[in-house]
Design a protein around this motif. Structure first.
Motif, PDB file in Angstrom:
ATOM      1  N   ASP A  47       0.700  41.795  58.905  1.00  0.00           N
ATOM      2  CA  ASP A  47       1.943  42.435  58.443  1.00  0.00           C
ATOM      3  C   ASP A  47       3.174  41.540  58.588  1.00  0.00           C
ATOM      4  O   ASP A  47       3.958  41.373  57.639  1.00  0.00           O
ATOM      5  N   GLY A  48       3.345  40.934  59.749  1.00  0.00           N
ATOM      6  CA  GLY A  48       4.529  40.098  59.946  1.00  0.00           C
ATOM      7  C   GLY A  48       4.555  38.940  58.954  1.00  0.00           C
ATOM      8  O   GLY A  48       5.593  38.661  58.330  1.00  0.00           O
ATOM      9  N   ASN A  56      -0.446  46.065  62.444  1.00  0.00           N
ATOM     10  CA  ASN A  56      -0.398  46.288  63.899  1.00  0.00           C
ATOM     11  C   ASN A  56       1.045  46.371  64.379  1.00  0.00           C
ATOM     12  O   ASN A  56       1.312  46.514  65.567  1.00  0.00           O
ATOM     13  N   SER A  63       3.379  44.390  64.891  1.00  0.00           N
ATOM     14  CA  SER A  63       3.893  43.430  65.879  1.00  0.00           C
ATOM     15  C   SER A  63       3.540  42.020  65.434  1.00  0.00           C
ATOM     16  O   SER A  63       2.709  41.827  64.546  1.00  0.00           O
ATOM     17  N   TYR A  64       4.210  41.063  66.064  1.00  0.00           N
ATOM     18  CA  TYR A  64       3.781  39.669  66.000  1.00  0.00           C
ATOM     19  C   TYR A  64       2.762  39.522  67.132  1.00  0.00           C
ATOM     20  O   TYR A  64       3.038  38.955  68.172  1.00  0.00           O
ATOM     21  N   ARG A  65       1.565  40.053  66.898  1.00  0.00           N
ATOM     22  CA  ARG A  65       0.619  40.213  67.993  1.00  0.00           C
ATOM     23  C   ARG A  65       0.208  38.876  68.594  1.00  0.00           C
ATOM     24  O   ARG A  65       0.043  38.755  69.811  1.00  0.00           O
TER      25      ARG A  65
HETATM   26 MG   LIG Z   1       1.196  41.885  63.042  1.00  0.00          MG
END
Ligand SMILES: [Mg+2]
Ligand SMILES: Cc1ncc(C[n+]2csc(CCOP(=O)(O)OP(=O)(O)O)c2C)c(N)n1
Length: 512
Positions: A411-412, A438, A440-442
């Motif tokens: 996503d990011g 998710n 986030s910048y996981r």
């Molecule tokens: Mg992400």
């Protein structure tokens, strides 16, 4: 003919048929020249990172360059990150960058900048065109340079008056330099190393990951017992069906170490010597374990396929035999996780799919799961500059209109070049985008954790994509792409089937 017409005619004769563009006033003569040339498909990208990333994806699949059309220094600069990925991929790309009319430059008008300084770091070849008369020859050189050594970035800066002035006739295509042949003694040394007794590893990259390269590598493995590996982020790898399966070098240093541990010899075939992605304190840059003898059979710009075939012959390998494909996973059920999402994709991706993998922390389980899928191609983020996936998918779909393209997309990273969705809709491209939401910048959280840091306010704020959560279904709809959010493996399978069956682009937001 004016310079712009001669440029387009010369490029067309050299085999270019697509122009990914975001033009401005200094490129208007070129836009007019494209009006008169039906053999070139003009494709608008709403940000230059989409334009350059599309040219990269196109080149990886078509194995010939597209032209990009970019607006002076600022337009080029917006496209740099994906040109960096394209350069790392060894993709052939011809950038045409408009510049101010030559006599207007001393006036230092607002868009004046040092284009060459911006272009040099991501261009193997750079030329500033000076006159309309030179332009056809400059274009022929640019295309030949882009097609040399397996693929290079060629950038030609063209002032507006040189596009408008009278030019000579278009110039015939010039010959690119072929990939470098590997000397026989290098092949012999690699054969010696793999025969040496201990377990060997053949690390494949570039054209070594084509179907022909993999079949030859399979012969080498059959004759020597070596394992087949590819680098962390291959530009393009053919997978599935009866091709030999290839392990992928792990991302983190300890994962890579595990992939290479126990090897007596490491033979590089189209891949650079493996290094850690970042400099981690206390960890050496080189991932080659102590005691492993490293041999370079072929570099990325060499004729890797021929070298692998000669290596197989030197080892006395029998002709290539179809590999027995590993089992394909069945349907998954329950909540969406990286494992279940990867399983659903591996279970449903159709024969001939092009999978653009920028799913980052979601994609690891997909790799082994998809080894038994039908024949497909995978493109990955070669240069680590995120925002590559959706533009690459645009380019791949333009290059391969008969193949389904699946963008497995974090996503990011997707938000860097989300405008690519609009180009997918505009061009009715058969792309199914699976956004791994998710929120986030996981990966950055994982890196923070690895460094032993205690997360504070900044770490939280700078790695979270919630509050507000991005509404991907609304975002896709705004760009003209039908979309759906799913939370279970069963729903994902249903939405993926729809995306693959109906023509045109679709987006599925996977809530992880
Ligand atoms: Mg992400
Ligand atoms: C052009 C560019 N800017 C910033 C980064 C640093 N960076 C690496 S990964 C990442 C975030 C990735 O998040 P996402 O795409 O959501 O993937 P996830 O880690 O959640 O799987 C960032 C900002 C980068 N690699 N490239």
């Amino acid at each position: 003919v004016n310079g712009a017409q001669a440029l387009v005619a010369t490029a067309t004769q050299a085999g270019l048929s697509v122009c990914f563009a975001n033009p401005g006033t200094t490129e208007m003569p070129l836009v007019e020249a494209l009006d008169a040339e039906p053999a070139v498909r003009p494709v608008l990208g709403l940000f230059e990172g989409v334009v350059t990333g599309a040219a990269d994806g196109y080149a990886r699949m078509a194995e010939r360059p597209a032209m990009t059309l970019l607006h002076l220094g600022p337009g080029f600069a917006n496209g740099i990150a994906n040109l960096h990925n394209a350069r790392r991929a060894g993709s052939p790309v011809v950038n045409v960058v408009g510049d101010h009319t030559t006599w207007h430059r001393p006036a230092d008008a607002p868009l004046t900048s040092d284009i060459a300084s911006l272009a040099r770091p991501v261009s193997h070849w750079l030329r500033e065109n000076r006159t309309a008369g030179d332009l056809p020859g400059d274009v022929a050189d640019a295309v030949a340079e882009a097609c040399s050594d397996g693929g290079r970035i060629a950038t030609l800066v063209v002032p507006a008056d040189c596009q408008q002035d009278e030019a000579g006739a278009p110039v015939r295509p010039r010959s690119p330099r072929a990939r470098t042949a590997v000397p026989a003694e290098t092949v012999r040394a690699a054969a010696e190393a793999l025969r040496g007794g201990g377990p060997g590893v053949l690390l494949l990259g570039a054209s070594g990951l084509s179907a022909d390269g993999l079949r030859a590598a399979g012969r080498v493995a059959a004759a020597s017992g070596c394992r087949l590996l590819c680098g962390k982020f291959p530009a393009r790898i053919e997978r599935g069906g009866d091709l030999p399966a290839v392990e992928r070098l792990g991302y983190f240093p300890e994962q890579a170490a595990k992939s290479l541990s126990g090897a007596a010899a490491l033979v590089l075939a189209g891949e650079r010597s493996p290094v850690t992605f970042f400099g981690y304190p206390g960890t050496p840059s080189s991932e080659v374990p102590d005691g492993v003898a490293e041999h370079r059979l072929a570099g990325p710009t060499d004729d890797v396929v021929a070298a692998l075939e000669e290596l197989a012959d030197a080892l006395g390998a029998p002709p290539a035999a179809p590999a027995a494909p590993p089992a394909r996973p069945g349907p998954a059920s329950g909540p969406l996780t990286p494992a279940t999402a990867g399983q659903v994709l591996a279970a449903l991706q159709p024969e001939g799919a092009v999978v653009v993998d920028e799913a980052l922390t979601t994609s690891a389980p997909y790799w082994p799961a998809s080894a038994g899928a039908p024949r497909h191609s995978v493109l990955t983020i070669t240069g680590g500059a995120i925002g590559q996936g959706l533009p690459n998918a645009v380019g791949a779909a333009v290059a391969c209109p008969d193949r389904p393209v699946i963008a497995y997309q974090a996503d990011g990273s997707g938000l860097y070049t989300a405008q690519a969705l609009w180009t997918m809709a505009r061009e009715s491209l058969d792309v199914t985008v699976l956004v791994c939401a998710n929120r986030s910048y996981r990966i950055l959280r994982a890196e923070l954790q690895r460094s032993g840091a205690t997360p504070g306010r900044a770490s939280q704020t700078l790695t979270s994509l919630s509050d507000p959560a991005v509404d991907w279904v609304a975002l896709a709809a705004a760009y003209g792409v039908p979309a759906r959010q799913v939370t279970t493996a069963e729903e994902m399978a249903d939405a993926l089937r729809t995306g693959l069956t109906e023509p045109g682009p679709h987006l599925v937001e996977l809530l992880l």
